[in-house]
Design an enzyme around this catalytic site. Structure first.
Site, PDB file in Angstrom:
ATOM      1  N   GLU A 236       0.841  -1.198   0.000  1.00 10.30           N
ATOM      2  CA  GLU A 236       0.000   0.000   0.000  1.00 10.30           C
ATOM      3  C   GLU A 236       0.873   1.243   0.000  1.00 10.30           C
ATOM      4  O   GLU A 236       0.585   2.211  -0.675  1.00 10.30           O
ATOM      5  CB  GLU A 236      -0.924  -0.017   1.225  1.00 10.30           C
ATOM      6  N   ASP A 237       1.986   1.202   0.764  1.00  7.29           N
ATOM      7  CA  ASP A 237       2.861   2.370   0.843  1.00  7.29           C
ATOM      8  C   ASP A 237       4.250   1.920   1.273  1.00  7.29           C
ATOM      9  O   ASP A 237       4.425   0.821   1.811  1.00  7.29           O
ATOM     10  CB  ASP A 237       2.300   3.379   1.841  1.00  7.29           C
TER      11      ASP A 237
ATOM     12  N   HIS B 271      -3.053   2.017   6.170  1.00  9.62           N
ATOM     13  CA  HIS B 271      -3.234   2.850   4.977  1.00  9.62           C
ATOM     14  C   HIS B 271      -2.162   3.927   5.048  1.00  9.62           C
ATOM     15  O   HIS B 271      -2.324   4.947   5.694  1.00  9.62           O
ATOM     16  CB  HIS B 271      -4.626   3.458   4.950  1.00  9.62           C
TER      17      HIS B 271
ATOM     18  N   ILE C 280       2.233   4.811   5.456  1.00 15.71           N
ATOM     19  CA  ILE C 280       3.247   4.620   6.484  1.00 15.71           C
ATOM     20  C   ILE C 280       4.204   5.804   6.405  1.00 15.71           C
ATOM     21  O   ILE C 280       4.423   6.368   5.329  1.00 15.71           O
ATOM     22  CB  ILE C 280       4.011   3.278   6.310  1.00 15.71           C
TER      23      ILE C 280
END
Length: 73
Positions: A5-6, A66, A68
């Site tokens: 996601e990140d 969601h 970091i």
């Protein structure tokens, strides 16, 4: 298959990666699996992502990362 996601990369080459985002309308290949944080040392010849263990007492079942970010002091 769907990736992370990140990611946040520290100046020393360590990368922290969040994975496992569950979002309405977004297909999840593991809907019952909690989110995860991985560490990757980009200084290694063959870097590999290693899952970090999360402390006991943390509500891992509802962990849904969601994004970091890191803070270096």
């Amino acid at each position: 298959e769907t990736g992370s996601e990140d990611i946040d990369i520290l100046p020393n080459g360590l990368a922290f990666i969040s994975s496992g985002l569950k979002y309405p309308g977004l297909k999840s290949l593991a809907p019952d699996k909690p989110g995860e944080i991985f560490l990757m040392d980009l200084n290694e010849d063959n870097p590999r992502a290693v899952e970090l263990r999360i402390s006991r007492g943390f509500d891992l079942a509802s962990f849904n990362p969601h994004g970091i970010s890191t803070y270096v002091d």
